[in-house]
Structure formats: C-alpha cells, structure tokens
Design an enzyme around this catalytic site. Structure first.
Site, PDB file in Angstrom:
ATOM      1  N   ARG A 164       0.826  -1.223   0.000  1.00 16.19           N
ATOM      2  CA  ARG A 164       0.000   0.000   0.000  1.00 16.19           C
ATOM      3  C   ARG A 164       0.855   1.265   0.000  1.00 16.19           C
ATOM      4  O   ARG A 164       0.368   2.357  -0.282  1.00 16.19           O
ATOM      5  CB  ARG A 164      -0.964  -0.008   1.193  1.00 16.19           C
ATOM      6  CG  ARG A 164      -0.376   0.485   2.490  1.00 16.19           C
ATOM      7  CD  ARG A 164      -1.243   0.147   3.674  1.00 16.19           C
ATOM      8  NE  ARG A 164      -2.388   0.991   3.869  1.00 16.19           N
ATOM      9  CZ  ARG A 164      -2.412   2.080   4.627  1.00 16.19           C
ATOM     10  NH1 ARG A 164      -1.323   2.503   5.223  1.00 16.19           N
ATOM     11  NH2 ARG A 164      -3.526   2.758   4.784  1.00 16.19           N
ATOM     12  N   ASP A 172      12.084   6.047   5.547  1.00 13.35           N
ATOM     13  CA  ASP A 172      12.330   4.720   4.961  1.00 13.35           C
ATOM     14  C   ASP A 172      13.542   4.773   4.020  1.00 13.35           C
ATOM     15  O   ASP A 172      14.315   3.814   3.913  1.00 13.35           O
ATOM     16  CB  ASP A 172      11.125   4.242   4.138  1.00 13.35           C
ATOM     17  CG  ASP A 172       9.849   4.102   4.945  1.00 13.35           C
ATOM     18  OD1 ASP A 172       9.473   5.075   5.621  1.00 13.35           O
ATOM     19  OD2 ASP A 172       9.225   3.024   4.907  1.00 13.35           O
ATOM     20  N   ASN A 208       6.633  13.919   4.358  1.00 12.32           N
ATOM     21  CA  ASN A 208       6.387  12.573   4.899  1.00 12.32           C
ATOM     22  C   ASN A 208       6.483  11.528   3.776  1.00 12.32           C
ATOM     23  O   ASN A 208       7.127  10.488   3.910  1.00 12.32           O
ATOM     24  CB  ASN A 208       5.001  12.587   5.542  1.00 12.32           C
ATOM     25  CG  ASN A 208       4.542  11.264   6.145  1.00 12.32           C
ATOM     26  OD1 ASN A 208       3.831  11.254   7.135  1.00 12.32           O
ATOM     27  ND2 ASN A 208       4.888  10.129   5.589  1.00 12.32           N
ATOM     28  N   ARG A 217       3.347  17.781   6.597  1.00 18.76           N
ATOM     29  CA  ARG A 217       4.263  17.280   7.627  1.00 18.76           C
ATOM     30  C   ARG A 217       5.485  16.628   6.985  1.00 18.76           C
ATOM     31  O   ARG A 217       5.463  16.259   5.813  1.00 18.76           O
ATOM     32  CB  ARG A 217       3.561  16.263   8.523  1.00 18.76           C
ATOM     33  CG  ARG A 217       2.993  15.070   7.777  1.00 18.76           C
ATOM     34  CD  ARG A 217       2.329  14.106   8.745  1.00 18.76           C
ATOM     35  NE  ARG A 217       1.838  12.925   8.089  1.00 18.76           N
ATOM     36  CZ  ARG A 217       0.572  12.712   7.764  1.00 18.76           C
ATOM     37  NH1 ARG A 217      -0.344  13.626   8.025  1.00 18.76           N
ATOM     38  NH2 ARG A 217       0.211  11.581   7.188  1.00 18.76           N
ATOM     39  N   GLN A 219       8.964  13.891   8.155  1.00 16.66           N
ATOM     40  CA  GLN A 219       9.195  12.624   8.863  1.00 16.66           C
ATOM     41  C   GLN A 219      10.572  12.716   9.503  1.00 16.66           C
ATOM     42  O   GLN A 219      11.285  13.702   9.275  1.00 16.66           O
ATOM     43  CB  GLN A 219       9.128  11.453   7.877  1.00 16.66           C
ATOM     44  CG  GLN A 219       7.855  10.632   7.969  1.00 16.66           C
ATOM     45  CD  GLN A 219       7.984   9.270   7.321  1.00 16.66           C
ATOM     46  OE1 GLN A 219       8.834   9.052   6.469  1.00 16.66           O
ATOM     47  NE2 GLN A 219       7.131   8.338   7.707  1.00 16.66           N
ATOM     48  N   GLU A 286      -5.838  10.236   4.498  1.00 18.68           N
ATOM     49  CA  GLU A 286      -5.662   8.807   4.234  1.00 18.68           C
ATOM     50  C   GLU A 286      -6.409   7.939   5.234  1.00 18.68           C
ATOM     51  O   GLU A 286      -6.407   6.704   5.110  1.00 18.68           O
ATOM     52  CB  GLU A 286      -4.168   8.437   4.184  1.00 18.68           C
ATOM     53  CG  GLU A 286      -3.418   8.424   5.500  1.00 18.68           C
ATOM     54  CD  GLU A 286      -2.862   9.789   5.921  1.00 18.68           C
ATOM     55  OE1 GLU A 286      -3.388  10.818   5.466  1.00 18.68           O
ATOM     56  OE2 GLU A 286      -1.910   9.813   6.727  1.00 18.68           O
ATOM     57  N   ASP A 320       3.706   5.918  14.009  1.00 18.28           N
ATOM     58  CA  ASP A 320       2.253   6.034  14.063  1.00 18.28           C
ATOM     59  C   ASP A 320       1.676   4.622  14.036  1.00 18.28           C
ATOM     60  O   ASP A 320       1.800   3.938  13.048  1.00 18.28           O
ATOM     61  CB  ASP A 320       1.711   6.895  12.918  1.00 18.28           C
ATOM     62  CG  ASP A 320       2.263   6.520  11.540  1.00 18.28           C
ATOM     63  OD1 ASP A 320       3.445   6.141  11.436  1.00 18.28           O
ATOM     64  OD2 ASP A 320       1.498   6.601  10.570  1.00 18.28           O
ATOM     65  N   GLU A 522       7.139  -5.591   6.585  1.00 18.43           N
ATOM     66  CA  GLU A 522       7.335  -4.229   7.093  1.00 18.43           C
ATOM     67  C   GLU A 522       7.794  -4.219   8.550  1.00 18.43           C
ATOM     68  O   GLU A 522       8.558  -3.360   8.982  1.00 18.43           O
ATOM     69  CB  GLU A 522       5.962  -3.551   6.950  1.00 18.43           C
ATOM     70  CG  GLU A 522       5.806  -2.215   7.546  1.00 18.43           C
ATOM     71  CD  GLU A 522       4.322  -1.858   7.728  1.00 18.43           C
ATOM     72  OE1 GLU A 522       3.486  -2.776   7.906  1.00 18.43           O
ATOM     73  OE2 GLU A 522       4.015  -0.674   7.702  1.00 18.43           O
TER      74      GLU A 522
HETATM   75  O1  LIG Z   1       6.689   2.544   5.517  1.00 16.49           O
HETATM   76  C1  LIG Z   1       6.038   3.768   5.250  1.00 16.49           C
HETATM   77  C2  LIG Z   1       5.503   4.373   6.516  1.00 16.49           C
HETATM   78  O2  LIG Z   1       4.402   3.555   6.962  1.00 16.49           O
HETATM   79  C3  LIG Z   1       3.761   3.940   8.168  1.00 16.49           C
HETATM   80  O3  LIG Z   1       3.240   5.234   8.140  1.00 16.49           O
HETATM   81  C4  LIG Z   1       2.578   5.673   6.945  1.00 16.49           C
HETATM   82  O4  LIG Z   1       1.231   5.266   6.928  1.00 16.49           O
HETATM   83  C5  LIG Z   1       0.340   5.973   7.798  1.00 16.49           C
HETATM   84  C6  LIG Z   1      -1.053   5.414   7.619  1.00 16.49           C
HETATM   85  O5  LIG Z   1      -1.448   5.310   6.299  1.00 16.49           O
HETATM   86  C7  LIG Z   1       0.415   7.483   7.539  1.00 16.49           C
HETATM   87  O6  LIG Z   1      -0.466   8.201   8.343  1.00 16.49           O
HETATM   88  C8  LIG Z   1       1.850   7.935   7.786  1.00 16.49           C
HETATM   89  O7  LIG Z   1       1.973   9.305   7.597  1.00 16.49           O
HETATM   90  C9  LIG Z   1       2.729   7.183   6.814  1.00 16.49           C
HETATM   91  O8  LIG Z   1       4.063   7.580   6.998  1.00 16.49           O
HETATM   92  C10 LIG Z   1       4.814   3.889   9.276  1.00 16.49           C
HETATM   93  O9  LIG Z   1       4.253   4.131  10.531  1.00 16.49           O
HETATM   94  C11 LIG Z   1       5.934   4.881   8.962  1.00 16.49           C
HETATM   95  O10 LIG Z   1       6.929   4.808   9.964  1.00 16.49           O
HETATM   96  C12 LIG Z   1       6.573   4.521   7.614  1.00 16.49           C
HETATM   97  O11 LIG Z   1       7.471   5.514   7.253  1.00 16.49           O
END
Ligand SMILES: OC[C@H]1O[C@H](O[C@H]2O[C@H](CO)[C@@H](O)[C@H](O)[C@H]2O)[C@H](O)[C@@H](O)[C@@H]1O
Length: 568
Positions: A164, A172, A208, A217, A219, A286, A320, A522
């Site tokens: 997804r 990442d 992000n 935002r 990351q 999202e 998150d 993951e």
């Molecule tokens: O591996 C990609 C990222 O996946 C998670 O976070 C992401 O998905 C969340 C829900 O859809 C979204 O709100 C968030 O902003 C995204 O970064 C994971 O928790 C991240 O650490 C990771 O980078």
C-alpha cells in the site's frame, strides 16, 4: 533537579496549517462514501486518496454528485459505485511505473564478501533482486497533468517501501539507501537523495511521503545521514555541494518557531530542543472517517483540532501509532505528540548538525563548520540535561507540563520524563559523540540488556502491548539497525558481541519469514522467530524497503559463516 521550560513566548505559528488541494478533498468524499458502501472489512482508506482522475475534477465531481443515494446516510449501491470508480479513475498504482534501475546487476562485484554460507548468499541475492520490484518512476501522465493525481512529481526514479506504500517515504529512504549501497547501486541511491532535495527546494522541507496529502508534515529528518553514507562510499563532492543548501534549509525548518522549545535549567542555562509539529488540524485524508470517530470524544472544536494535530504529528514522527505519544497509554484520544520532546528526533537533528559541519569542511566553508559544531555541542548538552536519566541509564522523552499552551515558562519536573522503556531511549548510542565515556556506554548497554526490550527475534519497540504497531511485540528494522550500529560503533568488545547477537536474531527472523511467506515484511513479531508483526490500523505490508535494506546492511557488516545454520 529543577528545570524551567519556555515555549515561544507569543506562540506564533502554532496554528499553522498547510492547505490541501481540491482533489484531495474530493477523494476523501469518495473514500467516506466507499466505506459506507463496501463496509469495514478489508477496507483500506488510503486506496481512495491514491486514485488518479481520468477526466477533470469538475466533470468527475458532477458525476459523483449525481450518483443515486438511499437511506439516511445517502449510501450508494455497490454496483453504482464500482461502475463510477471504473469509469472515472485509473488504478491507484498507475501513476508510478516500473523502472529498471540503471545500476542493477544480478550479482554485483564484491557483493557481501563475508557471507560464506551458500543458502544465505542465495537468499541475499533474492533480497537484492527485490530492488527491481520496488523501483518506480513517476509516470508521464503525472508530469503532464499533475492536477489529476495526488502523486507528486519527482525528477528521478524512486524506491518505494511496497504494497500500500506506493510512493517514496522520507525516513524509509535512509535504510533503502543503506541497502542499495550494500548492493553497489550508487546511482539509484543518489537519485533518491536528488528527489528529497527537490522536496526541500519545492516545499521547504522533505515531505512525509510523495503524495499531496503528505505536504503538511515531514518525517524523521535523515537526509543528511543519507548524503553522508553515499559520500563515504563514492567521495562525490558534487552531491555534497548540491545537498548542503537543502540541509541548511531543513535545519532551519526543524528549529523554526513551531518546532523549537527552549528549556531553562536551575542554573539559568537555556537548552533548545525540537518536537514534531504537523501543520494540519483536521482528519488525515488517508484515514478520514476513523480519525473523525476518534475525535468524536471531544466536544469543542479547538480540542478536536488539537487532537488531529497530535495524530498527524505522530504520523510525522514515523511512530504512528505508539503509546509513546499518549498521556494515558490505553486511551488513543490522549494523543499529545506536540507536547513531547522526543529523544530520537533530537538525535537526528544533532546528526544533521554534525553532518552539515562535515560537509561544510569538505567544501572549505569554515564559518559554517564552526557554527554547526557549536550547534551540535549545544544540542548534545541539551540532550544530556533534559533527557538523560542517570538512575535508569537511558535517555527519556520529556513531556511539557502545559502541553502546547502558550506560556513563557514552566517548572520542569523530573517526573515529566517518560520512564517507560522504548527502543528510542537508546537511539543516542547511534551517534559517536555519546561514546566518549566508556563507563557511560557500559551503563547504557547494561540498562538496555535488562530493559526487557531484547527478545528471541530482535528488539521490541516498547514493553506495552497496546495493539498499536509501534509497540510490543513489534520490532522494526530501523530501530534494530540504529541500536546495533550504535553498539558496534561504541568500540566496546562486549557491545560488539551484543550487536552481532541481535543482528543474527534479526537476520534469522527475516529469513524464516521470507521462506514461509515468500516475502519480506514491514515489521516482525520479536517474540516469535519467523513471524511478521501486526496491530495498527492497516494490514501488515510486504515488500519491504527498509527491511531489505537492514538485512543487506547487517549481512555486509557481520557476514555469515559457512557452518552457521540460518533456521530459527
Ligand atoms: O513505511 C512507510 C511508513 O508507513 C507507516 O506510516 C505511513 O502510513 C500511515 C497510515 O497510512 C500514515 O499516516 C503515515 O503518515 C505514513 O508515513 C509507518 O508508521 C511509517 O513509519 C513509515 O514511514
């Protein structure tokens, strides 16, 4: 110890919001309708905000508004919605096209020379080959008609996490790059950095991720660390020259009014630290409906807005979600990310300061070297003054008593340090600056060993089984890597063998999981070797960029002897 914290006196900017696009707003409507039509089972809200339009927005909106609806909630039938989606949208994954990385070869020269076991070597080559599956280029359609897509244009090819997560993600990318370096794919690694520099030039910070709904935002800021690792292998001075202005801009972003909190200690000494602070105060596109449901506990609009900001800021943290950000660890509505000074964020910014000084030295810019070494020294002192807990031998997140409420100062209490064990409490080990005192490193190592975080299949994120994905029993590749590398770099013999022991456990669980499921995951369950992780608000994902990167990095560092079994 008594410290005083002071927030920006006039709190200017704390209500900052980055506007979203009409397309995102519309896709959220489609998403909410789809939830009503298709039901909760197997529903992934992100899919809908990733759809591309076949026609312009007004034509699509008109057709959507004309769909027959029934009942109190105006539900659209399954058949009508399916036809509407097929007629008006391209598939979510169509905006990024497969791309053959220019520097991929099936077995690079000098690949993982210390891996002697044939079974492990052939698996490592399969993991290496996954870079081809995860390489993408933004489609011409996005470049020509960006208004039809939530995917944001990028100049170079990307490596996506997988499943997804169909777009590039900021933090990442650091572990993807570490893996690409082990795979000798230097050009692909540089292309990722070029894209992230493009983010800084275009938006003022690295997003992000590469979608329109992520523009509010960032990351965990690891761009400087990516450039540092690539430079170390390639000595590419041009890359450093290109990156430095972006890094200076990014440093200013993380030290801006909304991020910076000044803490004054009893001696009147000021310490500047940073926090996560998303520029958003609504449900995340999202996951709109679920965020709204969680916020329904709050009656007042400003409380709701604060909650949404704290949720988006947790997404900014990369954790998150986690009990780390909750005042009450069993109550999601007590999210208070913006009222917390996080250990790891400040370690990343300290690393950024050290890296900027290093790059400025490469380019012969003496004044920048001096000012950033000073900034790094100040942040190191701040980390030790505010986060360090001598009794526990850990660095602990600090909670601001008055939250984000604008106030000139507040009395700092030792009890505002969050004493729960989190893997992030050990992230300072990743920075050489914290290795100067061997006795302290030994103390931290003992504390880590007895923390309860070390398990049969790796390091747990926390000790709290909250059901959130950044908690027990999940283990995440980035956290394994930073702690292992930190222990290794400390130079202590015992720390090195602990690092190797954890790396071996992690490699085994990734290997056995891969053999069982045919995929890299993951996150993993650190209690059970070979099992992937769970919890959180979406189904466990495969692919997976940072897991592949960390396995290759560990195998490059530690190797694998011919006679060592890889089974659990
Ligand atoms: O591996 C990609 C990222 O996946 C998670 O976070 C992401 O998905 C969340 C829900 O859809 C979204 O709100 C968030 O902003 C995204 O970064 C994971 O928790 C991240 O650490 C990771 O980078």
């Amino acid at each position: 110890m008594s410290l005083t914290t002071s927030l920006s006196p006039n709190c200017s900017g704390t209500d900052t919001v980055v506007a979203t696009t009409p397309l995102v707003t519309f896709l959220v409507r489609v998403q909410e309708t789809a939830l009503g039509t298709f039901g909760e089972e197997d529903f992934d809200p992100k899919l809908y905000v990733d759809l591309s339009l076949k026609f312009n927005l007004s034509k699509t909106q008109k057709a959507f508004d004309e769909l027959p609806r029934s009942g109190e909630n105006g539900t659209v039938s399954v058949e009508d919605l399916k036809v509407f989606i097929a007629t008006y949208f391209d598939d979510a994954a169509d905006d990024l096209v497969y791309y053959d990385p220019v520097d991929f070869v099936p077995e690079p020269e000098g690949f993982l020379p210390k891996v002697k076991n044939p079974e492990v070597r052939s698996w490592a080559l399969e993991v290496h080959a996954l870079w081809k599956n995860l390489s993408r280029k933004v489609s011409d359609g996005v470049l020509e008609h960006s208004e039809l897509h939530t995917l944001l244009p990028l100049p170079e090819a990307v490596v996506v996490p997988g499943s997804r997560f169909r777009e590039v993600y900021y933090w990442d990318s650091y572990w993807v790059i570490r893996g690409l370096l082990a795979s000798k794919m230097y050009e692909t690694a540089k292309a990722i950095v070029t894209n992230l520099i493009f983010h800084v030039d275009t938006y003022g910070y690295v997003l992000n991720g590469g979608r329109a709904y992520y523009t509010n935002r960032s990351q965990p800021p690891l761009l400087s660390a990516m450039v540092y690792e690539i430079y170390n292998r390639t000595c590419d001075v041009e890359l450093v020259r290109k990156a430095l202005p972006a890094l200076l801009k990014e440093h200013a972003f993380w030290n801006s009014e909304i991020h910076k909190v000044t803490i004054q200690d009893a001696q009147g000494c000021n310490h500047n630290l940073s926090r996560y602070y998303a520029m958003w105060n609504k449900p995340r596109p999202e996951r709109s409906r679920k965020d709204k449901e969680a916020a329904s506990k709050f009656l007042g609009n400003s409380e709701k807005q604060q909650f949404y900001r704290d949720v988006a800021s947790a997404a900014e943290s990369g954790w998150d979600f986690s009990t780390r950000w909750m005042r009450n660890t069993s109550e999601f509505s007590t999210m208070s990310t913006t009222s917390i000074l996080p250990v790891d964020l400040n370690v990343y910014i300290l690393k950024m300061e050290l890296d900027i000084a290093f790059f400025a030295n490469v380019l012969g810019n003496k004044s920048t070297v001096e000012s950033f070494l000073e900034a790094a020294e100040a942040r190191k002192n701040a980390i030790n003054s505010v986060f360090w807990n001598d009794e526990m031998g850990q660095w602990l997140d600090y909670r601001l008593t008055n939250g984000t409420i604008c106030k000139e100062s507040e009395t700092w209490q030792a009890c505002n340090q969050n004493q729960n064990a989190y893997a992030s409490n050990f992230i300072p080990l990743w920075i050489d600056l914290f290795h100067a005192d061997a006795a302290l490193v030994e103390n931290v190592m003992r504390s880590f060993q007895s923390s309860g975080l070390v398990h049969a299949a790796g390091i747990a994120t926390s000790l709290i089984n909250s059901g959130h994905q950044w908690d027990f029993p999940n283990g995440w590749a980035p956290l394994q890597h930073m702690i292992v590398e930190g222990l290794l770099r400390s130079g202590l013999k015992e720390a090195r063998s602990l690092a190797e022991d954890i790396a071996v456990r992690w490699i085994k669980t990734n290997y056995v999981g891969y053999k069982k499921t045919g995929a890299m995951h993951e996150k993993y369950n650190v209690q059970k070797c070979g099992e992937f992780g769970g919890g959180g608000f979406y189904k466990p994902q495969t692919g997976f960029g940072w897991s592949n990167g960390v396995v290759l990095t560990f195998l490059e560092e530690f190797g694998w002897p011919e006679d060592l079994s890889i089974g659990c």
